[in-house]
Design an enzyme around this catalytic site. Structure first.
Site, PDB file in Angstrom:
ATOM      1  N   CYS A 266     -12.702  25.934 -47.642  1.00 32.42           N
ATOM      2  CA  CYS A 266     -14.040  26.511 -47.803  1.00 32.42           C
ATOM      3  C   CYS A 266     -14.070  27.929 -48.374  1.00 32.42           C
ATOM      4  O   CYS A 266     -14.676  28.144 -49.428  1.00 32.42           O
ATOM      5  CB  CYS A 266     -14.776  26.472 -46.472  1.00 32.42           C
ATOM      6  SG  CYS A 266     -15.217  24.786 -46.030  1.00 32.42           S
TER       7      CYS A 266
HETATM    8  P1  NAD Z   1     -13.644  15.917 -47.829  1.00 29.12           P
HETATM    9  O1  NAD Z   1     -13.082  15.964 -49.189  1.00 29.12           O
HETATM   10  O2  NAD Z   1     -12.727  16.011 -46.640  1.00 29.12           O
HETATM   11  O3  NAD Z   1     -14.507  14.586 -47.663  1.00 29.12           O
HETATM   12  C1  NAD Z   1     -15.365  14.060 -48.621  1.00 29.12           C
HETATM   13  C2  NAD Z   1     -15.408  12.549 -48.456  1.00 29.12           C
HETATM   14  O4  NAD Z   1     -16.395  12.011 -49.330  1.00 29.12           O
HETATM   15  C3  NAD Z   1     -14.083  11.846 -48.804  1.00 29.12           C
HETATM   16  O5  NAD Z   1     -13.662  11.049 -47.709  1.00 29.12           O
HETATM   17  C4  NAD Z   1     -14.446  10.965 -50.028  1.00 29.12           C
HETATM   18  O6  NAD Z   1     -13.750   9.731 -50.044  1.00 29.12           O
HETATM   19  C5  NAD Z   1     -15.943  10.756 -49.811  1.00 29.12           C
HETATM   20  N1  NAD Z   1     -16.681  10.397 -51.016  1.00 29.12           N
HETATM   21  C6  NAD Z   1     -16.579  10.913 -52.266  1.00 29.12           C
HETATM   22  N2  NAD Z   1     -17.490  10.340 -53.087  1.00 29.12           N
HETATM   23  C7  NAD Z   1     -18.200   9.472 -52.343  1.00 29.12           C
HETATM   24  C8  NAD Z   1     -19.297   8.600 -52.599  1.00 29.12           C
HETATM   25  N3  NAD Z   1     -19.852   8.522 -53.810  1.00 29.12           N
HETATM   26  N4  NAD Z   1     -19.776   7.846 -51.591  1.00 29.12           N
HETATM   27  C9  NAD Z   1     -19.214   7.907 -50.365  1.00 29.12           C
HETATM   28  N5  NAD Z   1     -18.196   8.715 -50.047  1.00 29.12           N
HETATM   29  C10 NAD Z   1     -17.683   9.481 -51.018  1.00 29.12           C
HETATM   30  O7  NAD Z   1     -14.716  17.087 -47.768  1.00 29.12           O
HETATM   31  P2  NAD Z   1     -15.131  17.972 -46.492  1.00 29.12           P
HETATM   32  O8  NAD Z   1     -14.077  18.986 -46.183  1.00 29.12           O
HETATM   33  O9  NAD Z   1     -15.611  17.092 -45.400  1.00 29.12           O
HETATM   34  O10 NAD Z   1     -16.339  18.801 -47.105  1.00 29.12           O
HETATM   35  C11 NAD Z   1     -17.585  18.192 -47.420  1.00 29.12           C
HETATM   36  C12 NAD Z   1     -18.577  19.285 -47.720  1.00 29.12           C
HETATM   37  O11 NAD Z   1     -18.812  20.065 -46.549  1.00 29.12           O
HETATM   38  C13 NAD Z   1     -18.124  20.283 -48.807  1.00 29.12           C
HETATM   39  O12 NAD Z   1     -19.221  20.687 -49.558  1.00 29.12           O
HETATM   40  C14 NAD Z   1     -17.615  21.450 -47.992  1.00 29.12           C
HETATM   41  O13 NAD Z   1     -17.709  22.663 -48.692  1.00 29.12           O
HETATM   42  C15 NAD Z   1     -18.567  21.438 -46.807  1.00 29.12           C
HETATM   43  N6  NAD Z   1     -18.027  22.054 -45.598  1.00 29.12           N
HETATM   44  C16 NAD Z   1     -16.729  21.819 -45.245  1.00 29.12           C
HETATM   45  C17 NAD Z   1     -16.247  22.380 -44.080  1.00 29.12           C
HETATM   46  C18 NAD Z   1     -14.811  22.164 -43.668  1.00 29.12           C
HETATM   47  O14 NAD Z   1     -14.366  22.851 -42.751  1.00 29.12           O
HETATM   48  N7  NAD Z   1     -14.093  21.222 -44.266  1.00 29.12           N
HETATM   49  C19 NAD Z   1     -17.075  23.179 -43.265  1.00 29.12           C
HETATM   50  C20 NAD Z   1     -18.399  23.356 -43.645  1.00 29.12           C
HETATM   51  C21 NAD Z   1     -18.866  22.790 -44.822  1.00 29.12           C
END
Ligand code: NAD
Length: 428
Positions: A266
């Site tokens: 992040c």
């Molecule tokens: P991630 O990459 O771990 O997970 C994303 C998921 O989405 C993956 O499992 C992928 O297979 C799936 N995906 C992609 N395209 C898709 C589609 N068309 N349909 C269904 N599923 C699909 O990402 P994350 O770390 O969970 O982060 C997600 C969002 O949350 C980002 O914008 C991130 O900045 C934000 N965020 C993350 C955190 C953190 O600590 N990881 C904290 C706050 C906010």
């Protein structure tokens, strides 16, 4: 309520499991079949304290996972928790999220009741109105029953479940009273008995709040690291200085531990994205640029301290800690990555150790050695760099005696033993 959560990564899985635990019926949707199968076995696709307990309890009852968007129209509210990585220039890459937004819209094209689609992903302020809202409406053939809102997520990896369940604040970015009411219904069971603040605002302000939050925290760490480096130049202990500084209520004692810098999925991408978005508007965000530059410098300083004692070419160097922070197997933008790269460039023979993240790092660096324990990593090493503050490193004691040359450069002030070592603290 019936909630669909699109994307089952760190955020989506946590959010889905927590909503189920709060009593909602939840469908988790991901395009990755392996993730979906893992979830449906009641197992966590990621390593997060408490997550597997929730999944074991609720999968097959209030929580199910699928690759199909069919459950979207049957749910009351849909959350999109898709990754928003960086383009090469640091700007936000909305490709995956836009595709998911459009697919969500398509699934809702014939829905005759009102439906709220909530962006949970971190997106730059203009992305909702310019890209994501149009994508949902395009997919939904302009079905007027569909509305888009924003609910940024503030959880931290390593304590995701606990953070989600005990937030300081919940931000609702909506365009109507109706949408705000829906979000109240979703979060009501979580907020009952908690004193979290609720912020009701518009989607762009909600988005900016998340960036401002992360930019502030990253800048606070970089400022503390800058001051820490100055302390080291003066032969002073930055921790002693910052302990005194933190007594000031306006500053607070949190995030004052200087070290090898911030990483993860992040802070780096979010700071880069808001810098790129600001530049696009013609604004030069000088302080945020310095925040990134100082962060890039910290691993270099760690290496320099080691080089003061060890000629790296041909030396065996142990890297303790590979994840970007303790309690997670996530190595995205871990400070261990530039550290290992620099060690390899200098001709060192690297052995890494991490309690949970070694397999992930092996995908990035398949050709370095990985030890099964910290003691094994230290065995015969000519120097050690401590990159992640896993608790178990604090207890290391006799293991240092097995080093060929007991030089320890600590980037996290976690090593307790000092006797018989050439010990260097990064900012102390
Ligand atoms: P991630 O990459 O771990 O997970 C994303 C998921 O989405 C993956 O499992 C992928 O297979 C799936 N995906 C992609 N395209 C898709 C589609 N068309 N349909 C269904 N599923 C699909 O990402 P994350 O770390 O969970 O982060 C997600 C969002 O949350 C980002 O914008 C991130 O900045 C934000 N965020 C993350 C955190 C953190 O600590 N990881 C904290 C706050 C906010």
């Amino acid at each position: 309520m019936h909630i669909s959560v699109i994307g089952s990564g760190y955020v989506g899985t946590t959010v889905a499991a927590c909503f189920a635990d709060l009593g909602h019926q939840v469908t988790a949707i991901d395009i990755d079949e392996e993730i979906v199968n893992t979830l449906n076995e009641g197992k966590a696709p990621i390593d997060e304290p408490g997550l597997e307990d929730l999944l074991e309890r609720h999968v097959g009852d209030r929580l199910e996972a699928t690759t199909s968007y069919d459950a979207v129209p049957e749910s009351d509210v849909t959350f999109l928790a898709i990754g928003t990585p960086s383009n090469a220039d640091g700007s936000i890459d909305l490709t995956a999220l836009e595709a998911a937004a459009e697919a969500t819209g398509e699934a809702l094209a014939d829905k005759s009741e009102r439906h709220l689609v909530v962006i949970k992903s971190t997106v730059t302020p203009m992305s909702i109105g310019d890209v994501l809202e149009p994508a949902v409406h395009r997919g939904a053939n302009d079905n007027k029953n569909i509305e888009v809102g924003m609910n940024p997520e503030f959880l931290r990896e390593g304590s995701a479940v606990s953070d989600f369940m005990h937030p300081d604040k919940v931000v609702y970015g909506t365009r109507s009273e109706w949408a705000t009411e829906r979000l109240h219904e979703v979060f009501e069971p979580l907020l009952e008995g908690h004193d979290a603040d609720i912020v009701e605002t518009d989607p762009a302000t909600a988005s900016m709040t998340k960036y401002a939050n992360n930019a502030f925290l990253a800048s606070k760490i970089s400022l503390v690291n800058d001051l820490g480096n100055i302390c080291k130049e003066f032969g002073l202990d930055a921790y002693e200085v910052m302990e005194a500084v933190g007594l000031d209520d306006r500053i607070s004692e949190q995030f004052l531990r200087s070290g090898v810098g911030w990483g993860g999925s992040c802070f780096p991408k979010d700071v880069d994205a808001i810098i790129a978005a600001a530049r696009e508007e013609g604004y030069d965000p000088a302080l945020l640029e310095a925040t990134v530059e100082i962060n890039d410098r910290q691993p270099e300083r760690l290496l320099e301290l080691l080089e003061n004692h060890v000629n790296l070419d041909g030396s065996r160097v142990a890297v303790l800690g590979l994840s970007f922070k303790p309690q997670t197997d996530d190595i995205r933008n871990s400070r261990a990555i530039p550290v290992i790269e620099a060690l390899l460039e200098q001709g060192a023979d690297v052995v890494g150790y991490d309690p949970v993240a070694a397999d992930n790092m092996a995908e990035e660096f398949p050709n370095i050695d990985y030890a099964e324990s910290a003691s094994e990593a230290l065995h015969d090493a000519d120097g050690t760099l401590v990159v992640t503050d896993w608790d178990e490193f604090a207890a290391l004691d006799e293991a240092f005696d097995a080093m060929a040359n007991p030089v320890v450069v600590d980037g996290r002030r976690i090593i307790q033993r000092r006797d018989g070592l050439t010990y260097e603290g990064l900012t102390w």
